[in-house]
Motif scaffolding. Structure first.
Motif, short mmCIF file in Angstrom:
data_model
loop_
_atom_site.label_atom_id
_atom_site.label_comp_id
_atom_site.label_asym_id
_atom_site.label_seq_id
_atom_site.Cartn_x
_atom_site.Cartn_y
_atom_site.Cartn_z
N SER A 1 21.53 29.72 49.25
CA SER A 1 20.34 29.55 50.33
C SER A 1 19.28 30.67 49.77
CB SER A 1 21.21 29.83 51.63
OG SER A 1 21.25 31.29 51.65
N GLU A 2 18.34 30.44 50.67
CA GLU A 2 16.94 31.33 50.47
C GLU A 2 17.53 32.69 50.76
OE1 GLU A 2 14.03 30.97 49.21
OE2 GLU A 2 14.87 28.85 48.77
N GLU A 3 18.25 32.75 51.82
CA GLU A 3 18.52 34.22 52.09
C GLU A 3 19.61 34.82 51.13
OE1 GLU A 3 21.32 35.88 55.81
OE2 GLU A 3 21.06 34.01 55.69
N GLU A 4 20.37 34.02 50.58
CA GLU A 4 21.31 34.49 49.35
C GLU A 4 20.42 34.94 48.25
OE1 GLU A 4 25.51 32.46 50.35
OE2 GLU A 4 23.90 31.13 49.39
N ALA B 1 17.36 35.94 48.22
CA ALA B 1 16.85 37.10 48.51
C ALA B 1 17.75 38.28 48.44
CB ALA B 1 16.00 37.15 49.97
N LEU B 2 18.76 38.07 48.81
CA LEU B 2 19.79 39.31 48.70
C LEU B 2 20.00 39.80 47.09
CD1 LEU B 2 22.92 38.32 51.17
CD2 LEU B 2 21.29 40.22 51.37
N VAL B 3 20.02 38.68 46.34
CA VAL B 3 20.24 39.02 44.95
C VAL B 3 18.83 39.68 44.39
CG1 VAL B 3 20.79 38.20 42.66
CG2 VAL B 3 21.65 37.01 44.48
N ASP B 4 17.70 38.92 44.99
CA ASP B 4 16.42 39.78 44.60
C ASP B 4 16.38 41.31 44.90
OD1 ASP B 4 15.23 37.49 43.63
OD2 ASP B 4 14.24 36.85 45.58
N VAL C 1 25.17 34.65 39.69
CA VAL C 1 23.95 35.20 38.91
C VAL C 1 23.11 34.11 38.33
CG1 VAL C 1 23.28 36.81 36.95
CG2 VAL C 1 24.99 37.44 38.77
N LEU C 2 23.89 33.23 37.70
CA LEU C 2 23.55 31.94 36.96
C LEU C 2 22.70 31.00 37.59
CD1 LEU C 2 26.46 31.63 34.16
CD2 LEU C 2 23.96 32.60 33.93
N ALA C 3 23.21 30.79 38.92
CA ALA C 3 22.70 29.95 40.03
C ALA C 3 21.28 30.51 40.32
CB ALA C 3 23.58 29.53 41.04
N TRP C 4 21.21 31.74 40.49
CA TRP C 4 20.04 32.72 41.06
C TRP C 4 19.02 32.72 39.98
CZ3 TRP C 4 18.98 37.42 38.38
CH2 TRP C 4 17.74 38.25 39.07
N MET C 5 19.56 32.70 38.79
CA MET C 5 18.58 32.77 37.60
C MET C 5 17.80 31.43 37.36
SD MET C 5 20.22 35.21 34.44
CE MET C 5 19.88 36.97 34.58
#
Length: 267
Positions: free
Chosen positions: A241-244, A246-249, A208-212
């Motif tokens: 990855s961009e795919e990952e 997008a999954l969190v989005d 989550v922190l990496a995504w943020m």
């Protein structure tokens, strides 16, 4: 002037000795941003932890927030002095309006004026807001001037991404800071996040922190465990990855956790 670190330590619901110990642990493992508030009732403990840490003041970024009851003109500045006394600091790095005032007897203009005054008087380096809607943010920018609102601290986590407000912040050059980034532990049980975490030999919290960070959102998670604090701080090792991403989005379902009866009409 020190910039706000990407990751800070939130102290909401931490009281007494627990608050002091948790902040001490956070500073030991390397956190340099500590976030508190008048209403948390732990500014003194946060101050104790900072004082005994032996760290130089200029290494730290400290945030506190002014509560409703102190937003009136005669109360605002004295309440900030009181916060500084408890924190044992000469200034904070960031002073926020905790919530927009719910009544009509104190105007937005009045308390934003007091906020600007606190900065003029050197009580804080930066000023900002918390729980502000786009409309209120527009007003704040008009009153304080472009670039004066440093951040808008709002609820953001994978299940409540507050995209409209985050977008408005970006357009204005206002940092979006996420409180409750782990949705009170819900992220630890989410299958998608668990799966991504496994791919990286990481924790869902680190994911989550990496995504943020990739989404240009600052975060202030709260933890009392030294191990979890250290793990949170090590999230930088997780390259999604961009795919990952997008999954969190895709996890956004507008699930708001913090919605007190005095909250504004959310966007």
């Amino acid at each position: 002037m020190k910039d706000m670190p990407q990751l800070g330590m939130g102290t909401f619901r931490l009281e007494g000795e627990v608050a002091r110990e948790s902040v001490s642990k956070a500073l030991e493992v390397g956190f340099r941003h500590i976030d508190t508030a008048q209403i948390y009732g732990n500014e003194a403990q946060v101050g104790d932890a900072i004082k005994t840490s032996g760290l130089n003041r200029n290494e730290l970024f400290v945030t506190t927030k002014v509560w409703h009851e102190s937003l009136g003109e005669g109360h605002f500045i004295p309440s900030v002095h009181e916060s500084l006394e408890k924190l044992k600091l000469e200034y904070v790095d960031l002073l926020l309006i905790h919530w927009p005032y719910p009544g009509s007897d104190v105007t937005l203009e009045s308390y934003l004026g007091s906020l600007a005054k606190a900065k003029e008087q050197g009580l804080t380096r930066h000023i900002g807001v918390s729980n502000f809607t786009i409309d209120l943010l527009n007003h704040a920018e008009e009153m304080l001037g472009k670039g004066e609102v440093y951040t808008n601290q709002i609820e953001i986590h994978p299940f409540m991404q507050n995209k409209k407000v985050v977008e408005a912040c970006k357009e204005k050059g206002v940092k979006a800071t996420a409180y409750m980034p782990f949705a009170v532990g819900k992220v630890m049980k989410d299958e998608t996040l668990l799966r991504i975490a496994q791919n990286h030999n990481a924790t869902p919290a680190q994911v989550v922190l990496a995504w943020m960070e990739k989404r240009h959102i600052y975060a202030i998670p709260s933890s009392t465990s030294k191990e979890h604090l250290a793990e949170n701080l090590a999230y930088g090792g997780v390259q999604l990855s961009e795919e990952e991403l997008a999954l969190v989005d895709g996890l956004d379902n507008g699930e708001r956790i913090v919605n007190p009866d005095f909250a504004p009409s959310w966007d």
